[in-house]
Design an enzyme around this catalytic site. Structure first.
Site: not given
Ligand code: IVH
Length: 677
Positions: A136, A178, A318, A115, A83, A34, A294, A431
């Site tokens: 990654r 993750e 976000k 996330k 993403l 951020a 998704k 104080c």
């Molecule tokens: S789904 C195309 N689910 O966020 C990737 N990702 O900005 C779709 N992440 O590299 C991944 N929590 O490491 C998914 N519940 C979650 C997640 C998650 C964290 C991270 C992941 C990815 C990044 C994408």
């Protein structure tokens, strides 16, 4: 002017590039995403206004990322994508509209999860056996960290056999997720570091990233990491029809997938979910910065394809950034309720997490020196939850030489008393004047606050007005305030004066725990106040207790015990308590609550779906039970929530403590359910 801007832009570029290199290549974070975004925003604005200043190597013009050299490099089976972000409802609906247009329909479902703020990792299982763990990296090529991954307890070395999911045990099954470190484990490690006088780790994400890249797996094993999965890949896509199915399969195969994840039928349901988790996510064991949304149907997701580095069929929703950058206009000292003299930074107003921040705490003199925060510095400010905004660090590279060092004043800015430190080793100047005007208003405000006596209408402004009028000097004085007194002040009329006096008088017999909390004893928060009230029953007993007796109370350590004894020994405080008595204020002794849980001791471990831990504690106490913080011989029930470490359960097992799940717990604490029996 333009010259200055060119210089500023150059410095911003250098710093942003530093950040990117550290983040992507070294996996080290020198500031939060951020904060970096905030700098990038400033740079973009300069470049937009002065396109002639854009350079081909500006971070606004390119992206970077290479894996570290020391691990074996492994090509990913399919690119590990990122993403795209959406930051508002409007942006989210715009995304839905775009994909609906591409899909030619709008009746599809979504799958949502929080996330997690960790690092992505792919686990390859060959015929059900863990063969590889790959970071990654740059998305195409990652590092072979298999030996380290094997030390993570939540990663099975062999997939579970589960009915209906046998196909995943043959051939190649890749599970992506993750790697995170739980907040409480991170805190514990940092506490240990502090004891050893080592610098604190910056945040759980950095520590997790640093740990997984350790060359010595033994070190990795000593630092608790977790793996939470979110994806499963098979050669034949028809084996994984939906994201919902994938989460179920992941769990059946023996890995962790977040239980909060679920389907949404309509876009509005996603918004609702986002709102629900904006606050609630703070009680999750790991840090989060938004949601992942998704399309549920994997075929549709595949059909929607990829643009750049991100799939079209998913977005990161976000939450507002809790960090931003701004300039320190000045630094002054503020006197707190207990007399602590805290340096505070006055900032150029900046939007952080949805509200404007103009001031941020610098904690204490030592912290200002350590971080070397100067007047005129560009700094990173942070707001986490409800806490006061703080300055994380100055961006030293943006200095132009005009910055001024802060000098701690020797005297209280409010009453001019010489500031003191109780012990040389203490970080905080105080104080010592109990009658210091800024101390008393904060004390009184605290006493009247919601978590303490909860006196309606006695907020900051009224407290200050009453002090200024000479009507009150300490919390006890409020009880002698009359309607006539109030009517002499401009801010009160007949009704409001009546109301306030009544609100005060209604709190003459407060609950003991609220009263204790309201006294504002250092280190005594709401939970400690409850523990004290339950253990000692009366204020008299609390005030007469020794350090040894206090230390017997569950959850009270030496530092807290000392602070309590010190408080009651202070002549000024003794006088205050006598004054309360004189005005007829008598805290209600904590009563033994008779209820279905009387005499029962309960411990809650892990997170519950239906309520926070605090709420569970309140519920247990309301029914006469005792809410303990750790399992002991006297524990009757261990309530086991989600994401619980094996060691906790092993201890309970050893002691023979009865373990119950959330459903059984709800039956115990929900009177409606018990009444049915
Ligand atoms: S789904 C195309 N689910 O966020 C990737 N990702 O900005 C779709 N992440 O590299 C991944 N929590 O490491 C998914 N519940 C979650 C997640 C998650 C964290 C991270 C992941 C990815 C990044 C994408």
């Amino acid at each position: 002017m333009a010259e200055n801007l060119a210089e500023r832009a150059a410095k911003l570029r250098e710093l942003i590039n530093d950040y990117r290199y550290n983040y992507h290549v070294l996996n080290k974070s020198i500031m939060s995403e951020a904060a970096a975004d905030s700098l990038k925003h400033e740079l973009t604005q300069i470049e937009e206004a002065h396109p002639e200043l854009i350079t081909p190597d500006s971070p606004t013009q390119r992206v970077a990322g290479e894996p570290l050299p020391q691990f074996k490099k492994i090509q990913h089976s399919g690119r590990m994508l990122s993403l795209n972000d959406v930051f508002s409802e409007d942006e989210f609906y715009a995304w839905v509209k775009r994909i609906a247009k591409m899909a030619g329909r709008d009746d599809f479902e979504f799958f949502m999860d929080v996330k997690m703020d960790g690092l992505a990792c792919a686990l390859v299982y060959q015929d059900g056996v863990l063969a590889q763990g790959i970071t990654r990296g740059d998305g195409f090529v990652g590092e072979d960290v298999t030996a380290n991954i094997r030390t993570i307890e939540s990663v099975p070395l062999r997939l579970r056999k589960a009915k209906g999911y046998e196909n995943f045990l043959t051939g190649r099954t890749e599970i992506r997720g993750e790697i995170v470190m739980y907040k409480k484990d991170f805190e514990k490690l940092n506490q240990e570091r502090e004891k050893q006088a080592l610098p604190r780790f910056a945040n759980p994400r950095n520590l997790a990233a640093g740990t997984i890249r350790q060359l010595d797996p033994k070190l990795v094993a000593a630092r608790p990491l977790q793996f939470h999965a979110y994806d499963l890949l098979r050669q034949d896509g028809s084996e994984t029809p939906t994201n919902e199915f994938i989460y179920q399969a992941i769990r059946e195969l023996g890995l962790v997938a977040n239980l909060v994840a679920k389907i949404a039928k309509r876009p509005q349901d996603v918004i609702k979910f986002a709102k629900t988790w904006e606050e609630k996510r703070k009680s999750l064991p790991f840090n989060t910065d938004g949601l992942v949304v998704k399309v549920n149907d994997r075929q549709l997701q595949a059909r929607l394809g990829v643009v750049g580095k991100a799939p079209r069929g998913a977005v990161a929703f976000k939450y507002p950034a809790e960090q931003a950058t701004t300039k320190v206009k000045d630094i002054f000292v503020s006197i707190g309720r207990t007399g602590s003299a805290t340096p505070v930074a006055m900032l150029e107003p900046v939007l952080v997490a949805g509200s404007t921040v103009q001031m941020a705490t610098l904690h204490n003199e030592g912290e200002v020196q350590r971080k070397d925060i100067r007047i005129g510095d560009t700094v990173i400010v942070q707001k986490a939850g409800d806490v006061i905004p703080e300055v994380v660090e100055p961006l030293v590279k943006l200095r132009d030489g005009s910055e001024k060092k802060f000098v701690m004043p020797t005297h209280c800015p409010d009453c001019n008393t010489r500031l003191v430190k109780a012990k040389e080793t203490e970080a905080v100047w105080r104080c010592p004047n109990n009658a210091c005007p800024s101390r008393s208003w904060k004390q009184i405000e605290h006493f009247a606050s919601k978590a303490a006596l909860d006196i309606d209408g006695l907020g900051e402004k009224n407290v200050i007005a009453l002090i200024k009028a000479g009507l009150i000097k300490d919390p006890a004085d409020i009880y002698k305030v009359t309607k006539e007194d109030l009517l002499k002040l401009d801010r009160f009329a007949d009704i409001s004066a009546n109301k306030l006096v009544q609100a005060i008088q209604a709190k003459k017999y407060p609950l003991l725990e609220r009263f204790i909390y309201g006294l504002g004893i250092r280190h005594v928060g709401t939970q400690t106040a409850i523990d004290l009230a339950t253990h000692f029953k009366t204020l008299r007993q609390v005030s007469n207790s020794t350090i040894d007796e206090l230390s017997e109370v569950e959850g009270i350590g030496e530092v807290v015990a000392e602070a309590i004894v010190e408080w009651f020994a202070e002549p000024q405080n003794k006088k205050l308590l006598e004054k309360f008595k004189k005005f007829g204020v008598e805290p209600e002794p904590a009563k033994e609550i008779k209820g279905p849980l009387s005499g029962k001791n309960l411990v809650v471990t892990g997170s519950l779906d239906s309520m926070s831990r605090e709420a569970a504690g309140e519920r247990i106490r309301a029914l006469g039970g005792t809410f303990q913080s750790s399992v002991g011989k006297e524990t009757d029930y261990l309530v086991v929530g989600a994401n619980v470490g094996a060691s906790k359960l092993a201890k309970a097992k050893k002691l023979g403590t009865k373990q119950i799940d959330e459903e059984e717990f709800l039956k115990l604490v929900d009177p409606a359910l018990t009444a049915d029996k």
